[in-house]
Design a protein around this motif. Sequence first.
Motif, PDB file in Angstrom:
ATOM      1  N   ALA A 164      67.231  54.672  38.341  1.00 38.28           N
ATOM      2  CA  ALA A 164      68.300  55.231  37.513  1.00 38.28           C
ATOM      3  C   ALA A 164      69.610  54.613  37.960  1.00 38.28           C
ATOM      4  O   ALA A 164      69.877  54.515  39.160  1.00 38.28           O
ATOM      5  CB  ALA A 164      68.347  56.747  37.660  1.00 38.28           C
ATOM      6  N   SER A 165      70.410  54.187  37.014  1.00 37.22           N
ATOM      7  CA  SER A 165      71.736  53.649  37.310  1.00 37.22           C
ATOM      8  C   SER A 165      72.751  54.745  36.992  1.00 37.22           C
ATOM      9  O   SER A 165      72.807  55.245  35.872  1.00 37.22           O
ATOM     10  CB  SER A 165      72.000  52.401  36.475  1.00 37.22           C
ATOM     11  N   CYS A 166      73.548  55.101  37.979  1.00 37.84           N
ATOM     12  CA  CYS A 166      74.498  56.201  37.823  1.00 37.84           C
ATOM     13  C   CYS A 166      75.665  55.780  36.935  1.00 37.84           C
ATOM     14  O   CYS A 166      76.339  54.786  37.230  1.00 37.84           O
ATOM     15  CB  CYS A 166      75.010  56.644  39.187  1.00 37.84           C
TER      16      CYS A 166
ATOM     17  N   LYS B 269      62.024  65.177  36.408  1.00 43.52           N
ATOM     18  CA  LYS B 269      63.013  65.537  35.384  1.00 43.52           C
ATOM     19  C   LYS B 269      64.341  64.864  35.675  1.00 43.52           C
ATOM     20  O   LYS B 269      65.047  64.451  34.768  1.00 43.52           O
ATOM     21  CB  LYS B 269      63.222  67.047  35.337  1.00 43.52           C
ATOM     22  N   HIS B 270      64.692  64.778  36.951  1.00 41.84           N
ATOM     23  CA  HIS B 270      65.933  64.122  37.347  1.00 41.84           C
ATOM     24  C   HIS B 270      65.828  63.662  38.796  1.00 41.84           C
ATOM     25  O   HIS B 270      64.949  64.106  39.529  1.00 41.84           O
ATOM     26  CB  HIS B 270      67.130  65.075  37.198  1.00 41.84           C
ATOM     27  N   ILE B 271      66.716  62.749  39.167  1.00 40.50           N
ATOM     28  CA  ILE B 271      66.895  62.376  40.559  1.00 40.50           C
ATOM     29  C   ILE B 271      68.380  62.478  40.849  1.00 40.50           C
ATOM     30  O   ILE B 271      69.206  62.471  39.933  1.00 40.50           O
ATOM     31  CB  ILE B 271      66.337  60.968  40.890  1.00 40.50           C
ATOM     32  N   VAL B 272      68.723  62.605  42.109  1.00 40.50           N
ATOM     33  CA  VAL B 272      70.115  62.758  42.503  1.00 40.50           C
ATOM     34  C   VAL B 272      70.616  61.415  43.020  1.00 40.50           C
ATOM     35  O   VAL B 272      69.978  60.785  43.869  1.00 40.50           O
ATOM     36  CB  VAL B 272      70.259  63.849  43.589  1.00 40.50           C
ATOM     37  N   CYS B 273      71.752  60.973  42.498  1.00 40.34           N
ATOM     38  CA  CYS B 273      72.350  59.707  42.923  1.00 40.34           C
ATOM     39  C   CYS B 273      72.563  59.736  44.431  1.00 40.34           C
ATOM     40  O   CYS B 273      73.157  60.681  44.961  1.00 40.34           O
ATOM     41  CB  CYS B 273      73.677  59.477  42.198  1.00 40.34           C
TER      42      CYS B 273
ATOM     43  N   THR C  27      69.639  54.292  41.971  1.00 38.00           N
ATOM     44  CA  THR C  27      68.845  55.181  42.805  1.00 38.00           C
ATOM     45  C   THR C  27      67.396  55.077  42.348  1.00 38.00           C
ATOM     46  O   THR C  27      67.120  55.052  41.153  1.00 38.00           O
ATOM     47  CB  THR C  27      69.348  56.634  42.698  1.00 38.00           C
ATOM     48  N   TYR C  28      66.488  55.013  43.309  1.00 37.01           N
ATOM     49  CA  TYR C  28      65.075  54.827  43.022  1.00 37.01           C
ATOM     50  C   TYR C  28      64.286  56.081  43.376  1.00 37.01           C
ATOM     51  O   TYR C  28      64.597  56.760  44.352  1.00 37.01           O
ATOM     52  CB  TYR C  28      64.520  53.656  43.845  1.00 37.01           C
ATOM     53  N   ALA C  29      63.269  56.362  42.577  1.00 36.20           N
ATOM     54  CA  ALA C  29      62.302  57.413  42.870  1.00 36.20           C
ATOM     55  C   ALA C  29      60.947  56.724  42.970  1.00 36.20           C
ATOM     56  O   ALA C  29      60.521  56.044  42.034  1.00 36.20           O
ATOM     57  CB  ALA C  29      62.290  58.457  41.762  1.00 36.20           C
ATOM     58  N   ILE C  30      60.296  56.864  44.120  1.00 32.95           N
ATOM     59  CA  ILE C  30      59.031  56.173  44.370  1.00 32.95           C
ATOM     60  C   ILE C  30      58.007  57.201  44.843  1.00 32.95           C
ATOM     61  O   ILE C  30      58.283  57.980  45.740  1.00 32.95           O
ATOM     62  CB  ILE C  30      59.198  55.086  45.452  1.00 32.95           C
ATOM     63  N   LYS C  31      56.818  57.176  44.235  1.00 37.41           N
ATOM     64  CA  LYS C  31      55.747  58.087  44.635  1.00 37.41           C
ATOM     65  C   LYS C  31      54.537  57.263  45.037  1.00 37.41           C
ATOM     66  O   LYS C  31      54.137  56.344  44.323  1.00 37.41           O
ATOM     67  CB  LYS C  31      55.366  59.016  43.482  1.00 37.41           C
ATOM     68  N   GLY C  32      53.980  57.609  46.184  1.00 36.18           N
ATOM     69  CA  GLY C  32      52.795  56.910  46.649  1.00 36.18           C
ATOM     70  C   GLY C  32      52.514  57.211  48.102  1.00 36.18           C
ATOM     71  O   GLY C  32      53.067  58.151  48.681  1.00 36.18           O
ATOM     72  N   GLU C  33      51.669  56.394  48.706  1.00 37.27           N
ATOM     73  CA  GLU C  33      51.328  56.552  50.113  1.00 37.27           C
ATOM     74  C   GLU C  33      52.551  56.229  50.966  1.00 37.27           C
ATOM     75  O   GLU C  33      53.326  55.325  50.643  1.00 37.27           O
ATOM     76  CB  GLU C  33      50.175  55.621  50.476  1.00 37.27           C
TER      77      GLU C  33
ATOM     78  N   GLN D  25      75.892  61.848  44.349  1.00 36.36           N
ATOM     79  CA  GLN D  25      75.149  63.101  44.194  1.00 36.36           C
ATOM     80  C   GLN D  25      75.077  63.614  42.752  1.00 36.36           C
ATOM     81  O   GLN D  25      74.740  64.772  42.529  1.00 36.36           O
ATOM     82  CB  GLN D  25      75.713  64.215  45.100  1.00 36.36           C
ATOM     83  N   ALA D  26      75.384  62.781  41.777  1.00 31.36           N
ATOM     84  CA  ALA D  26      75.259  63.183  40.370  1.00 31.36           C
ATOM     85  C   ALA D  26      73.776  63.326  40.018  1.00 31.36           C
ATOM     86  O   ALA D  26      72.929  62.624  40.555  1.00 31.36           O
ATOM     87  CB  ALA D  26      75.916  62.150  39.459  1.00 31.36           C
ATOM     88  N   GLU D  27      73.467  64.235  39.122  1.00 31.08           N
ATOM     89  CA  GLU D  27      72.107  64.437  38.647  1.00 31.08           C
ATOM     90  C   GLU D  27      71.828  63.404  37.557  1.00 31.08           C
ATOM     91  O   GLU D  27      72.540  63.342  36.561  1.00 31.08           O
ATOM     92  CB  GLU D  27      71.953  65.848  38.101  1.00 31.08           C
ATOM     93  N   LEU D  28      70.795  62.588  37.751  1.00 28.92           N
ATOM     94  CA  LEU D  28      70.463  61.510  36.813  1.00 28.92           C
ATOM     95  C   LEU D  28      69.137  61.810  36.133  1.00 28.92           C
ATOM     96  O   LEU D  28      68.109  61.938  36.791  1.00 28.92           O
ATOM     97  CB  LEU D  28      70.374  60.174  37.566  1.00 28.92           C
ATOM     98  N   SER D  29      69.171  61.922  34.821  1.00 25.80           N
ATOM     99  CA  SER D  29      67.931  62.194  34.087  1.00 25.80           C
ATOM    100  C   SER D  29      67.443  60.972  33.318  1.00 25.80           C
ATOM    101  O   SER D  29      66.293  60.935  32.896  1.00 25.80           O
ATOM    102  CB  SER D  29      68.118  63.379  33.140  1.00 25.80           C
ATOM    103  N   GLU D  30      68.309  59.990  33.123  1.00 18.34           N
ATOM    104  CA  GLU D  30      67.909  58.760  32.440  1.00 18.34           C
ATOM    105  C   GLU D  30      67.422  57.770  33.489  1.00 18.34           C
ATOM    106  O   GLU D  30      68.202  57.325  34.338  1.00 18.34           O
ATOM    107  CB  GLU D  30      69.090  58.162  31.673  1.00 18.34           C
TER     108      GLU D  30
END
Length: 103
Positions: A58-60, A27-31, A67-73, A35-40
């Motif tokens: 996401a670009s703050c 839903k969001h990641i934190v910069c 800021t990057y969100a990565i899911k995997g091994e 520390q801003a909440e980024l939903s885009e």
Amino acid sequence: MGQAKIRGTPEQRKQAAIERQLSLRPKHIVCNNCQAELSEMAPIDVAGMHGIDAAFVASCPHCGHDTYAIKGEREAVANMHMAIEDATGSEAQAGVVPSANKV
């Protein structure tokens, strides 16, 4: 080839892969900078990245930090993290997106 036909046309398989990745979008990641909440956030094409299930950037709007969100091994995520550092020329901070943050 027979198995690929069962899974659909190349376009259908590509769309299914995109939908699988988007289903993992938080839903969001934190910069990592302010520390801003980024939903885009935009999905990153992870086709051919063994061990990576999904990745988003996401670009703050407040500080301009990406800021990057990565899911995997674990190892694959660490390798992608290092590749991002090399590409951006700066040290990246690691963070965690809690499971409760999922859509």
